[in-house]
Design an enzyme around this catalytic site. Structure first.
Site, short mmCIF file in Angstrom:
data_model
loop_
_atom_site.label_atom_id
_atom_site.label_comp_id
_atom_site.label_asym_id
_atom_site.label_seq_id
_atom_site.Cartn_x
_atom_site.Cartn_y
_atom_site.Cartn_z
N SER A 1 -27.18 -59.18 37.01
CA SER A 1 -26.85 -60.57 36.70
C SER A 1 -25.37 -60.90 36.90
O SER A 1 -25.04 -62.04 37.21
CB SER A 1 -27.28 -60.91 35.26
OG SER A 1 -26.76 -59.99 34.35
N HIS B 1 -22.01 -61.83 32.67
CA HIS B 1 -22.24 -63.07 33.41
C HIS B 1 -20.92 -63.79 33.67
O HIS B 1 -20.67 -64.26 34.79
CB HIS B 1 -23.19 -63.98 32.64
CG HIS B 1 -24.57 -63.41 32.50
ND1 HIS B 1 -25.59 -64.09 31.87
CD2 HIS B 1 -25.10 -62.23 32.91
CE1 HIS B 1 -26.69 -63.35 31.89
NE2 HIS B 1 -26.41 -62.22 32.51
#
Length: 219
Positions: free
Chosen positions: A133, A184
């Site tokens: 991610s 992230h």
């Protein structure tokens, strides 16, 4: 380019592999590593994750530097692998085409590494971390950069789609348990800065080439 075109995957399986070889290879590595972990023990087992290269901060243990790289190819459970792979399948191909294979790969890997660095830096508790991610958020950031500074590439509908994806992604990262929002954030920053440097490098190369051509004197 309309979002219905940019993010619509209408290719056949063979076409997808031919058009987007780097994304295909990255996806294949993720699936292979997942299957190997399942055969070894379980992708949700802490010891298996550490054995295969996950990031961690555990009492009395210090992660090796190579884990900042390897952790982006590991996933915790089938759902984790599915959702990250789905995001890559849909959103990565246009960027691979726009940047070219090498630049796209560099941006992806840098984003993933920076995401893991941020995760290790900002986590105050013990943890084990894995997943693509960070690199995926680097892809989102690259689209944001293009939306802000290359308005000729995207139409308004595509820009709105990108903003919604980014906003929803970070909101989900905050409210969903056991999601590494630090990775992230780091991946997003890494992707944005990476594309800015790539664009700067291209501009300098173009200016240099133009200068060299203008200095040629013909007799």
């Amino acid at each position: 380019m309309s979002d219905t075109v940019m993010f619509a995957r209408r290719e056949s399986f063979k076409e997808y592999i031919r058009y987007y070889p780097v994304t295909t290879a990255l996806l294949a590595i993720q699936v292979i590593m997942f299957l190997l972990m399942q055969l070894y023990g379980s992708s949700q087992d802490s010891l298996t994750l550490i054995k295969f290269g996950a990031m961690f901060d555990l009492p009395g243990l210090h992660p090796e530097f190579w884990r900042y790289f390897t952790a982006m190819f590991l996933h915790v459970g089938l759902g984790h692998l599915f959702f990250n792979s789905f995001a890559m399948i849909i959103f990565a191909p246009p960027l691979e085409i726009m940047l070219g294979k090498i630049r796209y790969l560099v941006l992806y890997l840098v984003s993933g590494v920076v995401g893991n660095i941020f995760s290790a830096w900002l986590h105050k508790d013990y943890y084990i971390g894995a997943g693509a991610s960070g690199a995926i958020y680097g892809i989102y950031a690259a689209y944001l950069f293009l939306a802000l500074f290359r308005k000729d590439i995207m139409d308004q509908a595509t820009k709105q789609t990108i903003m919604i994806i980014i906003g929803a992604g970070f909101l989900s990262s905050i409210i969903t348990p056991n999601v590494d929002v630090y990775a992230h954030l780091g991946g997003f920053i890494g992707g944005f800065v990476s594309l800015a440097l790539i664009v700067l490098s291209i501009k300098r190369r173009v200016r240099k080439r133009s200068g060299d051509e203008s200095s040629i004197i013909r007799h």
